[in-house]
Design a protein around this motif. Structure first.
Motif, PDB file in Angstrom:
ATOM      1  N   TYR A   1       8.037   7.491  -5.567  1.00 42.25           N
ATOM      2  CA  TYR A   1       9.451   7.561  -5.187  1.00 42.25           C
ATOM      3  C   TYR A   1      10.220   8.435  -6.166  1.00 42.25           C
ATOM      4  CZ  TYR A   1      13.899   5.941  -3.282  1.00 42.25           C
ATOM      5  OH  TYR A   1      15.139   5.866  -2.690  1.00 42.25           O
TER       6      TYR A   1
ATOM      7  N   VAL B   1       0.846  -1.186   0.000  1.00 40.33           N
ATOM      8  CA  VAL B   1       0.000   0.000   0.000  1.00 40.33           C
ATOM      9  C   VAL B   1       0.886   1.242   0.000  1.00 40.33           C
ATOM     10  CG1 VAL B   1      -1.905   1.189   1.129  1.00 40.33           C
ATOM     11  CG2 VAL B   1      -1.655  -1.268   1.411  1.00 40.33           C
ATOM     12  N   CYS B   2       0.736   2.089  -1.004  1.00 41.02           N
ATOM     13  CA  CYS B   2       1.545   3.309  -1.060  1.00 41.02           C
ATOM     14  C   CYS B   2       0.941   4.375  -0.160  1.00 41.02           C
ATOM     15  CB  CYS B   2       1.622   3.831  -2.491  1.00 41.02           C
ATOM     16  SG  CYS B   2       2.548   5.377  -2.599  1.00 41.02           S
ATOM     17  N   ARG B   3       1.749   4.916   0.731  1.00 36.30           N
ATOM     18  CA  ARG B   3       1.214   5.889   1.680  1.00 36.30           C
ATOM     19  C   ARG B   3       1.048   7.259   1.050  1.00 36.30           C
ATOM     20  NH1 ARG B   3       5.380   9.209   2.928  1.00 36.30           N
ATOM     21  NH2 ARG B   3       7.401   8.300   3.473  1.00 36.30           N
TER      22      ARG B   3
ATOM     23  N   SER C   1       3.559  -1.346   4.064  1.00 41.81           N
ATOM     24  CA  SER C   1       3.324   0.072   3.842  1.00 41.81           C
ATOM     25  C   SER C   1       4.610   0.716   3.372  1.00 41.81           C
ATOM     26  CB  SER C   1       2.851   0.721   5.142  1.00 41.81           C
ATOM     27  OG  SER C   1       2.563   2.074   4.925  1.00 41.81           O
ATOM     28  N   GLY C   2       4.521   1.623   2.427  1.00 39.50           N
ATOM     29  CA  GLY C   2       5.721   2.268   1.907  1.00 39.50           C
ATOM     30  C   GLY C   2       5.392   3.195   0.756  1.00 39.50           C
ATOM     31  N   ILE C   3       6.334   3.313  -0.164  1.00 45.05           N
ATOM     32  CA  ILE C   3       6.176   4.227  -1.286  1.00 45.05           C
ATOM     33  C   ILE C   3       6.328   3.469  -2.597  1.00 45.05           C
ATOM     34  CG2 ILE C   3       7.047   6.336  -2.356  1.00 45.05           C
ATOM     35  CD1 ILE C   3       8.142   7.177   0.281  1.00 45.05           C
ATOM     36  N   CYS C   4       5.391   3.669  -3.500  1.00 43.10           N
ATOM     37  CA  CYS C   4       5.459   2.975  -4.782  1.00 43.10           C
ATOM     38  C   CYS C   4       6.491   3.662  -5.683  1.00 43.10           C
ATOM     39  CB  CYS C   4       4.094   2.935  -5.455  1.00 43.10           C
ATOM     40  SG  CYS C   4       3.557   4.501  -6.136  1.00 43.10           S
ATOM     41  N   SER C   5       6.881   2.975  -6.745  1.00 44.45           N
ATOM     42  CA  SER C   5       7.975   3.473  -7.589  1.00 44.45           C
ATOM     43  C   SER C   5       7.651   4.848  -8.176  1.00 44.45           C
ATOM     44  CB  SER C   5       8.275   2.477  -8.708  1.00 44.45           C
ATOM     45  OG  SER C   5       7.097   2.164  -9.407  1.00 44.45           O
TER      46      SER C   5
END
Lengths: 154, 154
Positions: free
Chosen positions: A151, A106-108, A144-148
């Motif tokens: 980014y 899931v992109c935050r 949870s994190g950031i998608c390309s």
DNA sequence: GCTTAATTGCAACAATGTTGCATTTATTGA
DNA sequence: TCAATAAATGCAACATTGTTGCAATTAAGC
């Protein structure tokens, strides 16, 4: 993320797939069920029952919220949809493994989400639980994190 | 599961630990915050904000539900508590890793839950996400199954 | 003990979820 | 094609959960 090209044809295909599953289990193919299915297909983001009601209303279709709750519950039991744990919304299962494990990224930033499956990962996680005597049936996991895309923009 | 012997002494210890973290970050140590902390400590099951209100009311303590929501939100931000995804209830963090990853085993019979951490597992899961260009920040995961106690009883 | 910024309580409201029962509808077989 | 019927939906009424703005209170530092 989610670069999947979802053409009307593909959606039709997946909807038909879910309908066959419903039918095979002896459930009726009703107008409300088809409408909820279609709403889930056409939206990438997780949808709450009331979200679905709003979407359908914008298309001139009215479904009682109780009906939507019951339909989503059925879909969940049949593993046709599942709840995104962190947000509570429902998404249609993109991938179906025998056990019913779900792993999401899931992109935050943009909220985009993508499902993935990995047998080795499940095996490893089950082994760790087994060390405490726990018998795992299925895993739910969210990265949870950031998608390309997001980014790159930073 | 959860054979932890939680004596009053130990609870006091963990509560004090959380209090120090609050203090270190410049938050006030208020009566409501201590009460919510204590309620979380004394209960193994995940507690919703209203659960906590009910528990405290039984002890003759009244907290406005808005207050409880705000306190739990603060605890979550400070990683002192986290939400159990499947049920929505809050539990106090038993283990704290630097990234804020949480992995739970939840027994579907008795509801008992146990937290665990595993760096290798996180690493593996992050790598898989990285393959799709996703930059993972932390993982939330729940293993659903049967705990050793319930397994024996069957 | 004051001061003050942070915290809590309150009121009013919005959103979400549940239950029982009457009505409607999809399926089956005549 | 139509009737029978079991399943599914709609409706009403309600219960629970979550949110916002603002006034009153309280913990921490001097």
């Amino acid at each position: 993320m989610l670069h999947l090209l979802i053409t009307p044809d593909i959606i039709l295909l997946v909807v038909r797939d879910s309908i066959q599953i419903l039918q095979a289990q002896g459930y009726k193919i009703t107008k409300p069920r088809k409408q909820v299915l279609k709403a889930l297909e056409e939206t990438q983001e997780p949808l709450s029952p009331y979200d679905i009601q709003r979407i359908l209303r914008q298309q001139g279709k009215y479904l009682n919220h109780v009906t939507i709750y019951r339909i989503l519950d059925l879909f969940r039991r049949l593993n046709l949809a599942h709840r995104v744990l962190s947000s509570g919304g429902f998404v249609k299962c993109a991938l179906r493994d025998k056990q019913g494990c779900h792993r999401l990224m899931v992109c935050r930033c943009c909220g985009a989400l993508q499902e993935f499956i990995d047998d080795k990962l499940c095996q490893h996680e089950s082994e760790l639980a087994q060390n405490s005597g726990f018998h795992t049936e299925y895993h739910l996991s969210e990265s949870s994190g950031i998608c390309s895309d997001c980014y790159k923009k930073q």
